[in-house]
Design a protein around this motif. Structure first.
Motif, PDB file in Angstrom:
ATOM      1  N   VAL A   1     -26.761  91.579  79.141  1.00  0.00           N
ATOM      2  CA  VAL A   1     -25.575  91.036  78.462  1.00  0.00           C
ATOM      3  C   VAL A   1     -25.948  89.860  77.569  1.00  0.00           C
ATOM      4  CG1 VAL A   1     -23.950  91.848  80.183  1.00  0.00           C
ATOM      5  CG2 VAL A   1     -24.994  89.608  80.481  1.00  0.00           C
ATOM      6  N   GLY A   2     -27.239  89.706  77.278  1.00  0.00           N
ATOM      7  CA  GLY A   2     -27.656  88.713  76.300  1.00  0.00           C
ATOM      8  C   GLY A   2     -28.006  87.348  76.841  1.00  0.00           C
ATOM      9  N   VAL A   3     -28.271  87.238  78.134  1.00  0.00           N
ATOM     10  CA  VAL A   3     -28.621  85.937  78.713  1.00  0.00           C
ATOM     11  C   VAL A   3     -29.970  85.467  78.166  1.00  0.00           C
ATOM     12  CG1 VAL A   3     -29.420  84.865  80.854  1.00  0.00           C
ATOM     13  CG2 VAL A   3     -27.271  86.110  80.814  1.00  0.00           C
ATOM     14  N   THR A   4     -30.048  84.185  77.810  1.00  0.00           N
ATOM     15  CA  THR A   4     -31.298  83.617  77.294  1.00  0.00           C
ATOM     16  C   THR A   4     -31.972  82.689  78.295  1.00  0.00           C
ATOM     17  OG1 THR A   4     -30.091  81.791  76.244  1.00  0.00           O
ATOM     18  CG2 THR A   4     -30.463  83.764  74.919  1.00  0.00           C
ATOM     19  N   LEU A   5     -31.286  82.330  79.380  1.00  0.00           N
ATOM     20  CA  LEU A   5     -31.852  81.510  80.454  1.00  0.00           C
ATOM     21  C   LEU A   5     -31.440  82.124  81.785  1.00  0.00           C
ATOM     22  CD1 LEU A   5     -30.977  77.927  79.087  1.00  0.00           C
ATOM     23  CD2 LEU A   5     -33.231  79.009  79.098  1.00  0.00           C
ATOM     24  N   HIS A   6     -32.401  82.351  82.668  1.00  0.00           N
ATOM     25  CA  HIS A   6     -32.118  83.040  83.920  1.00  0.00           C
ATOM     26  C   HIS A   6     -31.541  82.118  84.989  1.00  0.00           C
ATOM     27  CE1 HIS A   6     -33.770  86.803  82.602  1.00  0.00           C
ATOM     28  NE2 HIS A   6     -34.939  86.265  82.312  1.00  0.00           N
ATOM     29  N   HIS A   7     -31.751  80.829  84.886  1.00  0.00           N
ATOM     30  CA  HIS A   7     -31.229  79.884  85.869  1.00  0.00           C
ATOM     31  C   HIS A   7     -29.718  80.094  86.009  1.00  0.00           C
ATOM     32  CE1 HIS A   7     -31.886  75.847  87.899  1.00  0.00           C
ATOM     33  NE2 HIS A   7     -30.575  76.034  88.003  1.00  0.00           N
ATOM     34  N   PRO A   8     -29.191  80.152  87.234  1.00  0.00           N
ATOM     35  CA  PRO A   8     -27.751  80.432  87.402  1.00  0.00           C
ATOM     36  C   PRO A   8     -26.883  79.351  86.756  1.00  0.00           C
ATOM     37  CG  PRO A   8     -28.761  79.797  89.499  1.00  0.00           C
ATOM     38  CD  PRO A   8     -29.880  80.021  88.538  1.00  0.00           C
ATOM     39  N   HIS A   9     -26.123  79.767  85.761  1.00  0.00           N
ATOM     40  CA  HIS A   9     -25.288  78.821  85.023  1.00  0.00           C
ATOM     41  C   HIS A   9     -24.200  79.570  84.278  1.00  0.00           C
ATOM     42  CE1 HIS A   9     -27.736  80.327  81.706  1.00  0.00           C
ATOM     43  NE2 HIS A   9     -26.873  79.763  80.848  1.00  0.00           N
ATOM     44  N   GLY A  10     -23.222  78.844  83.826  1.00  0.00           N
ATOM     45  CA  GLY A  10     -22.161  79.393  83.004  1.00  0.00           C
ATOM     46  C   GLY A  10     -21.850  78.431  81.876  1.00  0.00           C
ATOM     47  N   GLN A  11     -20.793  78.730  81.161  1.00  0.00           N
ATOM     48  CA  GLN A  11     -20.403  77.887  80.036  1.00  0.00           C
ATOM     49  C   GLN A  11     -18.900  77.671  80.025  1.00  0.00           C
ATOM     50  OE1 GLN A  11     -22.475  78.618  76.189  1.00  0.00           O
ATOM     51  NE2 GLN A  11     -23.351  80.404  77.191  1.00  0.00           N
ATOM     52  N   LEU A  12     -18.497  76.628  79.322  1.00  0.00           N
ATOM     53  CA  LEU A  12     -17.087  76.358  79.047  1.00  0.00           C
ATOM     54  C   LEU A  12     -16.911  76.275  77.539  1.00  0.00           C
ATOM     55  CD1 LEU A  12     -16.224  73.569  81.641  1.00  0.00           C
ATOM     56  CD2 LEU A  12     -15.083  75.761  81.501  1.00  0.00           C
ATOM     57  N   TYR A  13     -15.976  77.040  77.010  1.00  0.00           N
ATOM     58  CA  TYR A  13     -15.586  76.923  75.613  1.00  0.00           C
ATOM     59  C   TYR A  13     -14.169  76.345  75.587  1.00  0.00           C
ATOM     60  CZ  TYR A  13     -19.384  79.276  73.079  1.00  0.00           C
ATOM     61  OH  TYR A  13     -20.587  79.593  72.498  1.00  0.00           O
ATOM     62  N   ALA A  14     -14.013  75.227  74.906  1.00  0.00           N
ATOM     63  CA  ALA A  14     -12.713  74.572  74.788  1.00  0.00           C
ATOM     64  C   ALA A  14     -12.259  74.669  73.338  1.00  0.00           C
ATOM     65  CB  ALA A  14     -12.813  73.111  75.226  1.00  0.00           C
TER      66      ALA A  14
ATOM     67  N   GLN B   1     -29.345  73.785  91.717  1.00  0.00           N
ATOM     68  CA  GLN B   1     -30.691  73.379  91.329  1.00  0.00           C
ATOM     69  C   GLN B   1     -31.713  74.488  91.588  1.00  0.00           C
ATOM     70  OE1 GLN B   1     -32.137  69.455  92.298  1.00  0.00           O
ATOM     71  NE2 GLN B   1     -30.084  68.667  92.696  1.00  0.00           N
ATOM     72  N   ASP B   2     -31.318  75.506  92.341  1.00  0.00           N
ATOM     73  CA  ASP B   2     -32.217  76.614  92.681  1.00  0.00           C
ATOM     74  C   ASP B   2     -32.255  77.615  91.536  1.00  0.00           C
ATOM     75  OD1 ASP B   2     -33.679  78.666  93.754  1.00  0.00           O
ATOM     76  OD2 ASP B   2     -32.254  79.144  95.362  1.00  0.00           O
ATOM     77  N   ALA B   3     -33.386  77.699  90.861  1.00  0.00           N
ATOM     78  CA  ALA B   3     -33.509  78.576  89.691  1.00  0.00           C
ATOM     79  C   ALA B   3     -33.486  80.053  90.059  1.00  0.00           C
ATOM     80  CB  ALA B   3     -34.800  78.263  88.941  1.00  0.00           C
ATOM     81  N   SER B   4     -33.797  80.381  91.294  1.00  0.00           N
ATOM     82  CA  SER B   4     -33.883  81.789  91.690  1.00  0.00           C
ATOM     83  C   SER B   4     -32.589  82.299  92.314  1.00  0.00           C
ATOM     84  CB  SER B   4     -35.036  81.994  92.680  1.00  0.00           C
ATOM     85  OG  SER B   4     -34.790  81.271  93.882  1.00  0.00           O
ATOM     86  N   GLY B   5     -31.603  81.430  92.480  1.00  0.00           N
ATOM     87  CA  GLY B   5     -30.382  81.810  93.166  1.00  0.00           C
ATOM     88  C   GLY B   5     -29.401  82.547  92.266  1.00  0.00           C
ATOM     89  N   THR B   6     -28.246  82.860  92.841  1.00  0.00           N
ATOM     90  CA  THR B   6     -27.165  83.509  92.119  1.00  0.00           C
ATOM     91  C   THR B   6     -25.859  82.825  92.487  1.00  0.00           C
ATOM     92  OG1 THR B   6     -26.693  85.134  93.857  1.00  0.00           O
ATOM     93  CG2 THR B   6     -28.361  85.730  92.220  1.00  0.00           C
ATOM     94  N   LEU B   7     -24.849  83.027  91.656  1.00  0.00           N
ATOM     95  CA  LEU B   7     -23.542  82.458  91.973  1.00  0.00           C
ATOM     96  C   LEU B   7     -23.000  83.041  93.271  1.00  0.00           C
ATOM     97  CD1 LEU B   7     -21.036  80.807  91.372  1.00  0.00           C
ATOM     98  CD2 LEU B   7     -20.276  82.600  89.790  1.00  0.00           C
ATOM     99  N   GLY B   8     -23.080  84.359  93.422  1.00  0.00           N
ATOM    100  CA  GLY B   8     -22.592  84.979  94.641  1.00  0.00           C
ATOM    101  C   GLY B   8     -23.373  84.593  95.879  1.00  0.00           C
TER     102      GLY B   8
ATOM    103  N   PRO C   1     -41.807  80.797  82.362  1.00  0.00           N
ATOM    104  CA  PRO C   1     -41.349  80.379  83.692  1.00  0.00           C
ATOM    105  C   PRO C   1     -41.738  78.947  84.047  1.00  0.00           C
ATOM    106  CG  PRO C   1     -43.069  82.062  83.841  1.00  0.00           C
ATOM    107  CD  PRO C   1     -42.658  81.991  82.417  1.00  0.00           C
ATOM    108  N   GLU C   2     -42.813  78.438  83.443  1.00  0.00           N
ATOM    109  CA  GLU C   2     -43.228  77.065  83.771  1.00  0.00           C
ATOM    110  C   GLU C   2     -42.324  76.014  83.127  1.00  0.00           C
ATOM    111  OE1 GLU C   2     -45.964  78.534  80.427  1.00  0.00           O
ATOM    112  OE2 GLU C   2     -45.098  79.311  82.287  1.00  0.00           O
ATOM    113  N   TYR C   3     -41.452  76.423  82.201  1.00  0.00           N
ATOM    114  CA  TYR C   3     -40.517  75.464  81.611  1.00  0.00           C
ATOM    115  C   TYR C   3     -39.102  76.023  81.705  1.00  0.00           C
ATOM    116  CZ  TYR C   3     -37.976  72.390  78.513  1.00  0.00           C
ATOM    117  OH  TYR C   3     -37.048  71.512  78.007  1.00  0.00           O
ATOM    118  N   ASN C   4     -38.329  75.425  82.572  1.00  0.00           N
ATOM    119  CA  ASN C   4     -36.939  75.824  82.772  1.00  0.00           C
ATOM    120  C   ASN C   4     -36.047  74.658  82.372  1.00  0.00           C
ATOM    121  OD1 ASN C   4     -34.406  76.526  83.642  1.00  0.00           O
ATOM    122  ND2 ASN C   4     -34.953  76.759  85.797  1.00  0.00           N
ATOM    123  N   PRO C   5     -35.376  74.700  81.224  1.00  0.00           N
ATOM    124  CA  PRO C   5     -34.593  73.556  80.757  1.00  0.00           C
ATOM    125  C   PRO C   5     -33.392  73.226  81.630  1.00  0.00           C
ATOM    126  CG  PRO C   5     -34.247  75.454  79.332  1.00  0.00           C
ATOM    127  CD  PRO C   5     -35.369  75.809  80.258  1.00  0.00           C
ATOM    128  N   LEU C   6     -33.009  74.124  82.552  1.00  0.00           N
ATOM    129  CA  LEU C   6     -31.862  73.864  83.419  1.00  0.00           C
ATOM    130  C   LEU C   6     -32.275  73.407  84.814  1.00  0.00           C
ATOM    131  CD1 LEU C   6     -29.442  76.795  82.463  1.00  0.00           C
ATOM    132  CD2 LEU C   6     -29.676  74.522  81.452  1.00  0.00           C
TER     133      LEU C   6
END
Length: 377
Positions: free
Chosen positions: A191-204, A144-151, A81-86
């Protein structure tokens, strides 16, 4: 920093965007509802350039490509928890992906991509065809809020996210290589999340993936048979039935589709035919954002826990003009009852046919009945 721009054209919420180059050469774009202001340098966890060599191999029996990216085995996995790369960098001696400052969202090139625009030609493999894993993978940080959610974001920030997704799609399309863009969010370790910080991805992709190809084929067949697109007919039928609509926001609605594969599966879609987010008007984008927020909050309120889910945004392919393609978001919840997860088992994995434990009508009834405080469209 390479570019600063604003978007206030008709059909979009006014927002600010600023482009930067990270120390390792990767691209970073910051987005905000107010002008971007930084109070630190743009960081990177490493100054070493990314050396990704993804490749694709053809599956002759499934008739589809499989991506291989061995370097992803070294990606960050559930860091302390002390190191959040996002999160914005707090200690320059331990840089993260993001700078400190005033902005709402960030998009940067993935350090561990499954696809790369510079992927080299792989060696031949006996028994199958190979080709470079050409494409692009980006990380989208929602807050920027690591504890938040998208919703949990304000509706205006979810609307900003829709515009960010639209902007990324337009930028990726402009290069002439990308033919399809998939935005998604995995939430929860289930579902296999490796980072809890609210984020998503784009695959192009430099091709149209099987799911989107089948959607396009089906939409085109419906248009040819009925002389009108499928999406407005689906919306009209669901409104008339009145059984599965969760929230009707006028220009957008949420529904448990009558063919749902997951318990509490929820679709969010505009109420008129549109192929891409950039095709929506400002009012339609605003309604889409508010209905999406409502759908996400209902899933969390259903059992009083953070619902693990997969969110996927489906837009029309980029290799032509496909207004008949049904723009929509699909939400696949992985909790079907308190303490009971949905696992893809033999019939789903082996046969490609889903088994659902609950009828869509009952699932929609349960989601409509959820009691919560939420800003309605």
């Amino acid at each position: 920093m390479t570019n600063s721009s604003t978007s206030d054209s008709p059909g979009t919420l006014p927002y600010f965007a600023q482009d930067f180059t990270k120390p390792d050469g990767r691209a970073l774009t910051l987005y905000g509802l107010a002008p971007i202001e930084l109070s630190s340098d743009v960081p990177s966890p490493s100054d070493e350039p990314v050396d990704a060599r993804p490749e694709m191999r053809w599956h002759p029996l499934r008739a589809e490509w499989v991506m291989y990216a061995a370097h992803r085995l070294n990606r960050t996995f559930l860091p302390p928890p002390e190191y959040n790369p996002l999160a914005p960098t707090s200690d320059p001696a331990h840089p993260t992906e993001l700078p400190r400052g005033h902005y709402d969202m960030a998009v940067f090139d993935n350090r561990f991509p499954s696809l790369s625009l510079s992927a080299p030609q792989p060696q031949a493999v006996p028994g199958t065809d190979t080709r470079p894993g050409t494409g692009k993978c980006e990380v989208v940080v929602f807050s920027q809020d690591a504890s938040g959610t998208l919703g949990g974001l304000p509706a205006e920030q979810i609307e900003l996210l829709l515009n960010v997704w639209a902007d990324r799609t337009t930028r990726l399309e402009a290069g002439g290589v990308i033919k399809s863009v998939l935005a998604f969010e995995n939430r929860g370790v289930e579902v296999g999340v490796t980072l809890h910080h609210p984020h998503g991805q784009l695959y192009a992709y430099d091709h149209i993936p099987p799911v989107q190809a089948r959607m396009l084929e089906s939409a085109q067949a419906y248009l040819n048979d009925m002389d009108r697109p499928w999406l407005p007919d689906f919306v009209a039928a669901e409104r008339e039935a009145g059984l599965r609509v969760i929230l009707d926001g006028g220009a957008a609605l949420s529904v448990v589709p009558p063919f749902a594969r997951y318990t509490y599966e929820t679709w969010v879609l505009p109420t008129r035919a549109a192929g891409k987010l950039s095709d929506l008007s400002a009012d339609e984008t605003s309604a889409f954002a508010r209905v999406l927020k409502d759908a996400l909050m209902r899933l969390d309120a259903l059992f009083g826990v953070r619902m693990p889910y997969l969110l996927t945004l489906h837009q029309a392919p980029l290799d032509g003009d496909y207004p008949e393609f049904p723009l929509h978001i699909e939400l696949y919840p992985y909790l079907r009852a308190p303490g009971k997860l949905k696992y893809l088992a033999g019939t789903e994995q082996g046969g490609g046919e889903f088994a659902n434990d609950n009828f869509p009508e009952k699932a929609a009834e349960g989601l409509r009945a959820v009691s919560m405080a939420v800003e309605q469209p």
